[in-house]
Design a protein around this motif. Structure first.
Motif, mmCIF file in Angstrom:
data_model
loop_
_atom_site.group_PDB
_atom_site.id
_atom_site.type_symbol
_atom_site.label_atom_id
_atom_site.label_comp_id
_atom_site.label_asym_id
_atom_site.label_seq_id
_atom_site.Cartn_x
_atom_site.Cartn_y
_atom_site.Cartn_z
ATOM 1 N N ASP A 36 -58.378 39.921 121.283
ATOM 2 C CA ASP A 36 -58.041 41.257 121.756
ATOM 3 C C ASP A 36 -59.273 42.015 122.244
ATOM 4 N N ILE A 37 -60.375 41.849 121.540
ATOM 5 C CA ILE A 37 -61.626 42.481 121.989
ATOM 6 C C ILE A 37 -62.051 41.888 123.331
ATOM 7 N N ALA A 38 -61.921 40.575 123.475
ATOM 8 C CA ALA A 38 -62.276 39.937 124.749
ATOM 9 C C ALA A 38 -61.369 40.434 125.866
ATOM 10 N N TYR A 39 -60.090 40.617 125.592
ATOM 11 C CA TYR A 39 -59.178 41.138 126.613
ATOM 12 C C TYR A 39 -59.527 42.580 126.965
ATOM 13 N N TRP A 40 -59.840 43.365 125.956
ATOM 14 C CA TRP A 40 -60.203 44.769 126.165
ATOM 15 C C TRP A 40 -61.448 44.884 127.038
ATOM 16 N N ARG A 41 -62.398 43.974 126.826
ATOM 17 C CA ARG A 41 -63.662 44.024 127.579
ATOM 18 C C ARG A 41 -63.543 43.414 128.976
ATOM 19 N N GLN A 46 -55.371 36.018 130.097
ATOM 20 C CA GLN A 46 -55.301 34.840 129.226
ATOM 21 C C GLN A 46 -55.760 35.159 127.806
ATOM 22 N N TRP A 47 -56.674 36.112 127.645
ATOM 23 C CA TRP A 47 -57.096 36.507 126.304
ATOM 24 C C TRP A 47 -55.936 37.121 125.527
ATOM 25 N N SER A 48 -55.085 37.859 126.215
ATOM 26 C CA SER A 48 -53.909 38.433 125.563
ATOM 27 C C SER A 48 -52.957 37.328 125.103
ATOM 28 N N ASN A 49 -52.771 36.320 125.949
ATOM 29 C CA ASN A 49 -51.923 35.184 125.564
ATOM 30 C C ASN A 49 -52.504 34.442 124.375
ATOM 31 N N PHE A 50 -53.811 34.249 124.390
ATOM 32 C CA PHE A 50 -54.484 33.569 123.287
ATOM 33 C C PHE A 50 -54.320 34.354 121.987
ATOM 34 N N ALA A 51 -54.434 35.687 122.080
ATOM 35 C CA ALA A 51 -54.255 36.536 120.895
ATOM 36 C C ALA A 51 -52.838 36.402 120.343
ATOM 37 N N VAL A 104 -46.143 44.292 119.263
ATOM 38 C CA VAL A 104 -46.980 44.992 120.235
ATOM 39 C C VAL A 104 -47.433 44.029 121.325
ATOM 40 N N HIS A 105 -47.823 42.813 120.941
ATOM 41 C CA HIS A 105 -48.274 41.826 121.915
ATOM 42 C C HIS A 105 -47.145 41.327 122.823
ATOM 43 N N SER A 106 -45.904 41.582 122.453
ATOM 44 C CA SER A 106 -44.791 41.127 123.288
ATOM 45 C C SER A 106 -44.598 42.007 124.521
ATOM 46 N N LYS A 107 -45.270 43.141 124.546
ATOM 47 C CA LYS A 107 -45.197 44.007 125.723
ATOM 48 C C LYS A 107 -46.033 43.406 126.852
ATOM 49 N N ASP A 108 -45.943 44.035 128.002
ATOM 50 C CA ASP A 108 -46.749 43.637 129.144
ATOM 51 C C ASP A 108 -48.228 43.688 128.763
ATOM 52 N N ALA A 109 -49.007 42.743 129.264
ATOM 53 C CA ALA A 109 -50.412 42.637 128.863
ATOM 54 C C ALA A 109 -51.188 43.920 129.109
ATOM 55 N N TRP A 110 -50.883 44.623 130.176
ATOM 56 C CA TRP A 110 -51.623 45.855 130.477
ATOM 57 C C TRP A 110 -51.251 46.980 129.529
ATOM 58 N N ALA A 111 -50.101 46.891 128.884
ATOM 59 C CA ALA A 111 -49.613 47.976 128.039
ATOM 60 C C ALA A 111 -50.008 47.837 126.570
ATOM 61 N N ILE A 112 -50.637 46.734 126.181
ATOM 62 C CA ILE A 112 -50.892 46.530 124.748
ATOM 63 C C ILE A 112 -52.158 47.207 124.244
ATOM 64 N N MET A 113 -53.063 47.562 125.138
ATOM 65 C CA MET A 113 -54.317 48.164 124.695
ATOM 66 C C MET A 113 -54.197 49.666 124.614
ATOM 67 N N PRO A 114 -54.808 50.328 123.665
ATOM 68 C CA PRO A 114 -55.633 49.843 122.563
ATOM 69 C C PRO A 114 -54.841 49.571 121.295
ATOM 70 N N GLU A 115 -53.509 49.724 121.369
ATOM 71 C CA GLU A 115 -52.674 49.579 120.177
ATOM 72 C C GLU A 115 -52.829 48.208 119.524
ATOM 73 N N ALA A 116 -52.839 47.145 120.320
ATOM 74 C CA ALA A 116 -52.968 45.795 119.777
ATOM 75 C C ALA A 116 -54.307 45.604 119.072
ATOM 76 N N LEU A 117 -55.316 46.242 119.589
ATOM 77 C CA LEU A 117 -56.642 46.140 118.980
ATOM 78 C C LEU A 117 -56.643 46.738 117.570
ATOM 79 N N TRP A 118 -55.985 47.872 117.404
ATOM 80 C CA TRP A 118 -55.931 48.518 116.091
ATOM 81 C C TRP A 118 -55.097 47.699 115.104
ATOM 82 N N TRP A 119 -53.942 47.191 115.570
ATOM 83 C CA TRP A 119 -53.109 46.380 114.685
ATOM 84 C C TRP A 119 -53.817 45.086 114.293
#
Length: 144
Positions: A36-41, A46-51, A104-119
Protein backbone atom coordinates in the motif's frame (compact mmCIF):
# COMPACT_ATOMS: atom_id res chain seq x y z
CA UNK A 1 0.18 -30.35 24.72
CA UNK A 2 2.42 -29.92 27.73
CA UNK A 3 1.38 -27.02 29.93
CA UNK A 4 3.82 -27.70 32.71
CA UNK A 5 5.64 -24.69 34.02
CA UNK A 6 9.17 -24.03 32.84
CA UNK A 7 11.94 -22.97 35.25
CA UNK A 8 11.10 -19.33 34.45
CA UNK A 9 7.49 -19.84 35.57
CA UNK A 10 6.01 -19.53 32.06
CA UNK A 11 4.22 -22.08 29.93
CA UNK A 12 4.05 -22.42 26.18
CA UNK A 13 0.50 -21.63 25.08
CA UNK A 14 0.56 -22.22 21.35
CA UNK A 15 0.78 -25.64 19.75
CA UNK A 16 3.62 -25.95 17.19
CA UNK A 17 1.14 -25.99 14.27
CA UNK A 18 -0.54 -22.93 15.76
CA UNK A 19 2.86 -21.26 16.00
CA UNK A 20 3.54 -21.92 12.31
CA UNK A 21 0.18 -20.42 11.34
CA UNK A 22 0.79 -17.42 13.59
CA UNK A 23 4.20 -16.89 12.01
CA UNK A 24 2.56 -15.98 8.68
CA UNK A 25 -0.04 -13.49 9.90
CA UNK A 26 2.25 -10.57 10.74
CA UNK A 27 4.48 -10.82 7.62
CA UNK A 28 1.47 -11.01 5.31
CA UNK A 29 -0.19 -7.98 6.87
CA UNK A 30 3.16 -6.18 6.89
CA UNK A 31 3.53 -6.98 3.19
CA UNK A 32 0.06 -5.53 2.62
CA UNK A 33 1.16 -2.33 4.33
CA UNK A 34 4.38 -2.20 2.30
CA UNK A 35 2.49 -2.72 -0.96
CA UNK A 36 0.00 0.00 0.00
CA UNK A 37 2.86 2.38 0.74
CA UNK A 38 4.41 1.51 -2.63
CA UNK A 39 1.08 2.18 -4.36
CA UNK A 40 0.67 5.46 -2.48
CA UNK A 41 4.15 6.58 -3.56
CA UNK A 42 4.07 5.35 -7.18
CA UNK A 43 0.38 5.12 -8.25
CA UNK A 44 1.28 1.84 -10.00
CA UNK A 45 -1.96 -0.17 -9.85
CA UNK A 46 -0.16 -3.52 -9.60
CA UNK A 47 0.89 -2.61 -6.04
CA UNK A 48 -2.79 -2.36 -5.12
CA UNK A 49 -3.41 -5.83 -6.58
CA UNK A 50 -0.42 -7.20 -4.70
CA UNK A 51 -1.73 -5.68 -1.46
CA UNK A 52 -5.10 -7.37 -2.04
CA UNK A 53 -3.50 -10.80 -2.43
CA UNK A 54 -1.25 -10.36 0.60
CA UNK A 55 -4.21 -9.25 2.69
CA UNK A 56 -6.25 -12.25 1.50
CA UNK A 57 -3.38 -14.54 2.50
CA UNK A 58 -3.22 -12.90 5.93
CA UNK A 59 -6.95 -13.43 6.36
CA UNK A 60 -6.77 -17.07 5.28
CA UNK A 61 -3.88 -18.03 7.55
CA UNK A 62 -5.13 -15.72 10.30
CA UNK A 63 -8.49 -17.48 10.25
CA UNK A 64 -6.81 -20.83 10.87
CA UNK A 65 -4.63 -19.29 13.62
CA UNK A 66 -7.78 -17.82 15.16
CA UNK A 67 -9.45 -21.22 15.05
CA UNK A 68 -6.41 -22.79 16.76
CA UNK A 69 -6.48 -20.09 19.43
CA UNK A 70 -10.17 -20.73 20.06
CA UNK A 71 -9.60 -24.47 20.35
CA UNK A 72 -6.81 -23.84 22.86
CA UNK A 73 -9.06 -21.58 24.91
CA UNK A 74 -11.87 -24.13 24.99
CA UNK A 75 -9.63 -27.13 25.70
CA UNK A 76 -7.61 -25.58 28.52
CA UNK A 77 -10.05 -23.46 30.47
CA UNK A 78 -7.81 -22.87 33.43
CA UNK A 79 -5.38 -21.07 31.13
CA UNK A 80 -8.14 -19.12 29.38
CA UNK A 81 -8.33 -16.45 32.02
CA UNK A 82 -6.30 -13.38 31.11
CA UNK A 83 -3.40 -13.28 28.69
CA UNK A 84 -4.54 -16.14 26.43
CA UNK A 85 -7.97 -14.52 26.24
CA UNK A 86 -6.39 -11.15 25.44
CA UNK A 87 -4.29 -12.89 22.78
CA UNK A 88 -7.44 -14.35 21.20
CA UNK A 89 -9.24 -10.98 21.25
CA UNK A 90 -6.27 -9.14 19.70
CA UNK A 91 -5.91 -11.80 16.99
CA UNK A 92 -9.66 -11.56 16.32
CA UNK A 93 -9.38 -7.76 16.09
CA UNK A 94 -6.50 -8.11 13.61
CA UNK A 95 -8.61 -10.46 11.49
CA UNK A 96 -11.63 -8.12 11.58
CA UNK A 97 -9.51 -5.10 10.64
CA UNK A 98 -7.93 -7.16 7.86
CA UNK A 99 -11.40 -8.08 6.61
CA UNK A 100 -12.45 -4.42 6.54
CA UNK A 101 -9.18 -3.73 4.71
CA UNK A 102 -10.18 -6.35 2.12
CA UNK A 103 -13.48 -4.55 1.63
CA UNK A 104 -11.65 -1.25 1.18
CA UNK A 105 -9.27 -2.85 -1.33
CA UNK A 106 -12.24 -4.12 -3.35
CA UNK A 107 -12.95 -0.57 -4.49
CA UNK A 108 -11.39 0.98 -7.55
CA UNK A 109 -7.62 1.29 -7.13
CA UNK A 110 -7.71 5.09 -7.28
CA UNK A 111 -10.36 5.25 -4.56
CA UNK A 112 -8.62 3.18 -1.87
CA UNK A 113 -6.06 5.74 -0.74
CA UNK A 114 -5.46 6.80 2.02
CA UNK A 115 -8.09 4.62 3.70
CA UNK A 116 -6.40 1.34 2.74
CA UNK A 117 -3.12 2.60 4.13
CA UNK A 118 -4.66 3.26 7.55
CA UNK A 119 -6.46 -0.09 7.67
CA UNK A 120 -3.29 -1.91 6.61
CA UNK A 121 -1.33 -0.14 9.34
CA UNK A 122 -3.91 -1.03 11.98
CA UNK A 123 -4.03 -4.69 10.89
CA UNK A 124 -0.23 -4.87 10.91
CA UNK A 125 0.02 -3.37 14.39
CA UNK A 126 -2.63 -5.72 15.78
CA UNK A 127 -0.96 -8.73 14.13
CA UNK A 128 2.36 -7.69 15.71
CA UNK A 129 0.79 -7.46 19.16
CA UNK A 130 -0.99 -10.81 18.68
CA UNK A 131 2.24 -12.48 17.58
CA UNK A 132 4.08 -11.03 20.56
CA UNK A 133 1.38 -12.24 22.95
CA UNK A 134 1.19 -15.67 21.34
CA UNK A 135 4.91 -16.33 21.39
CA UNK A 136 5.70 -14.72 24.76
CA UNK A 137 4.24 -17.53 26.84
CA UNK A 138 1.85 -17.13 29.71
CA UNK A 139 2.28 -17.29 33.46
CA UNK A 140 1.82 -20.74 34.91
CA UNK A 141 -0.09 -19.34 37.87
CA UNK A 142 -2.27 -16.31 37.21
CA UNK A 143 -3.82 -14.41 40.05
CA UNK A 144 -7.55 -13.97 39.68
Amino acid sequence: MDFSASPSGYVRFVHPLHAVLLAFVFPLFLGTLAADIAYWRSAEIQWSNFAQWLNAGGLLVGGFALLAALVSLVRHRKFAIRRPAVYFVVLLAAWIVGFVNALVHSKDAWAIMPEALWWSGAATLLALVASWLGYAGFPAEEKH
